[in-house]
Write a protein that holds these residues in place. Structure first.
Motif, PDB file in Angstrom:
ATOM      1  N   PHE A  27       0.846  -1.201   0.000  1.00  0.00           N
ATOM      2  CA  PHE A  27       0.000   0.000   0.000  1.00  0.00           C
ATOM      3  C   PHE A  27       0.874   1.241   0.000  1.00  0.00           C
ATOM      4  O   PHE A  27       1.839   1.303   0.781  1.00  0.00           O
ATOM      5  N   SER A  92       4.426  -6.129   2.634  1.00  0.00           N
ATOM      6  CA  SER A  92       3.779  -5.218   3.575  1.00  0.00           C
ATOM      7  C   SER A  92       2.281  -5.493   3.703  1.00  0.00           C
ATOM      8  O   SER A  92       1.905  -6.541   4.210  1.00  0.00           O
ATOM      9  N   MET A  93       1.373  -4.651   3.171  1.00  0.00           N
ATOM     10  CA  MET A  93      -0.048  -4.984   3.281  1.00  0.00           C
ATOM     11  C   MET A  93      -0.328  -6.322   2.587  1.00  0.00           C
ATOM     12  O   MET A  93      -1.170  -7.106   3.050  1.00  0.00           O
ATOM     13  N   TYR A  96       0.357  -8.736   5.111  1.00  0.00           N
ATOM     14  CA  TYR A  96      -0.716  -8.869   6.116  1.00  0.00           C
ATOM     15  C   TYR A  96      -1.798  -9.819   5.578  1.00  0.00           C
ATOM     16  O   TYR A  96      -2.311 -10.669   6.312  1.00  0.00           O
ATOM     17  N   ARG A 130      -3.569   6.098  11.218  1.00  0.00           N
ATOM     18  CA  ARG A 130      -4.498   5.743  10.117  1.00  0.00           C
ATOM     19  C   ARG A 130      -5.676   6.723  10.111  1.00  0.00           C
ATOM     20  O   ARG A 130      -6.110   7.176   9.062  1.00  0.00           O
ATOM     21  N   LEU A 215       9.528   1.383   7.879  1.00  0.00           N
ATOM     22  CA  LEU A 215       8.194   0.990   8.350  1.00  0.00           C
ATOM     23  C   LEU A 215       8.216  -0.362   9.049  1.00  0.00           C
ATOM     24  O   LEU A 215       7.573  -0.556  10.071  1.00  0.00           O
ATOM     25  N   HIS A 241      11.681   0.257   2.365  1.00  0.00           N
ATOM     26  CA  HIS A 241      10.518  -0.632   2.558  1.00  0.00           C
ATOM     27  C   HIS A 241      10.113  -1.369   1.273  1.00  0.00           C
ATOM     28  O   HIS A 241       9.397  -2.338   1.328  1.00  0.00           O
TER      29      HIS A 241
END
Ligand code: MLT
Length: 262
Positions: A27, A92-93, A96, A130, A215, A241
């Motif tokens: 993201f 990253s996302m 997740y 966020r 991050l 990142h």
């Protein structure tokens, strides 16, 4: 080749009879972030990359996303394309989504490659960040937020030496639907913590981290990798990142070495 699966833009490269690898981007990016890896791996693997709902060329719909709905999308693509135990690769996302998918149905995968990600959920500070990001997008539009966010993602080496590529990532993000960008923020904010499952993972794992990732730094990712039985942990030089974009040579070497052993 591009396919649309339940509204999602899915990009397929390589021979579908080969072992498949499914790539999930971070993201606020899209599936093109994996191009260097796909260019290399498509000779031997069936490479499947998709734009997460609300980002890239996948429509935002109502933007009411959760990590669970992102995992449902991943499962739907695997089922629709009849992928047989694909290798799962997420950043990253994308990591997740991948970690939650492995927690839910590890037996659908044969191996995992996670880059620049983490298993823990957002803490209070993260949640407030966020919320501030959503407020900023509501007041200023998507551009100032994604510009700052993307600037923080990349390491200095890439920003100084690959200015055009870096600027392109920012300009690409400007076309993203604010509803989709905010939907991703909400999904990440509400995701569960997958740390407990790490020690239960049985499939081979490669964990990759940029040495200057601001991050999800090596100090976060190394302990995460150590919780996974026999996981390989590789630190990528001169990278922040976005290691697959910033240092594709080293990321590709790490992936190739890992894949050869499977
Ligand atoms: C990403 O690269 O996907 C994001 O940095 C993840 C996050 O904001 O937690």
């Amino acid at each position: 080749m591009k396919e649309t699966i339940n509204g999602l833009s899915v990009f397929l490269e390589g021979n579908s009879k080969n072992k498949s690898i499914i790539f999930i981007h971070g993201f606020p990016y899209d599936s093109t972030m994996w191009q260097s890896q796909i260019n290399l791996l498509k000779e031997e693997y069936f490479c499947v990359a998709y734009d997460i709902r609300g980002l890239g060329k996948s429509p935002a719909d109502n933007g009411q996303f959760t990590m669970e709905s992102f995992v449902d999308d991943l499962e739907m693509i695997i089922n629709q394309l009849k992928l047989d135990k694909p290798i799962l690769c997420g950043l990253s996302m994308g990591g997740y989504i991948g970690l939650r998918a492995v927690e839910k149905f590890e037996n659908k995968f044969s191996a995992i490659i996670f880059c620049d990600t983490r298993a823990d959920a957002d803490g209070n500070e993260g949640k407030l960040k966020r919320a501030a990001a959503i407020k900023r997008i509501n007041t200023e539009g998507v551009a100032p937020f994604t510009k700052d966010f993307i600037t923080n993602c990349f390491g200095d080496y890439f920003k100084q030496n690959y200015k055009v590529e870096f600027e392109k990532r920012i300009s690409d993000s400007l076309s993203f639907d604010p509803v989709g960008v905010k939907g991703s923020l909400l999904a990440m904010m509400g995701r569960n913590d997958t740390t407990e499952y790490l020690s239960k993972i049985k499939i081979p794992a490669l964990i990759i981290c940029g040495e200057f990732d601001a991050l999800t730094p090596p100090a976060v990712m190394k302990p995460m990798a150590e919780k996974i039985n026999n996981a390989e942990f590789v630190v990528i030089k001169n990278s922040g990142h976005m290691s697959p974009i910033e240092n594709p040579k080293e990321v590709n070497e790490a992936m190739t070495k890992f894949l050869l052993k499977l």
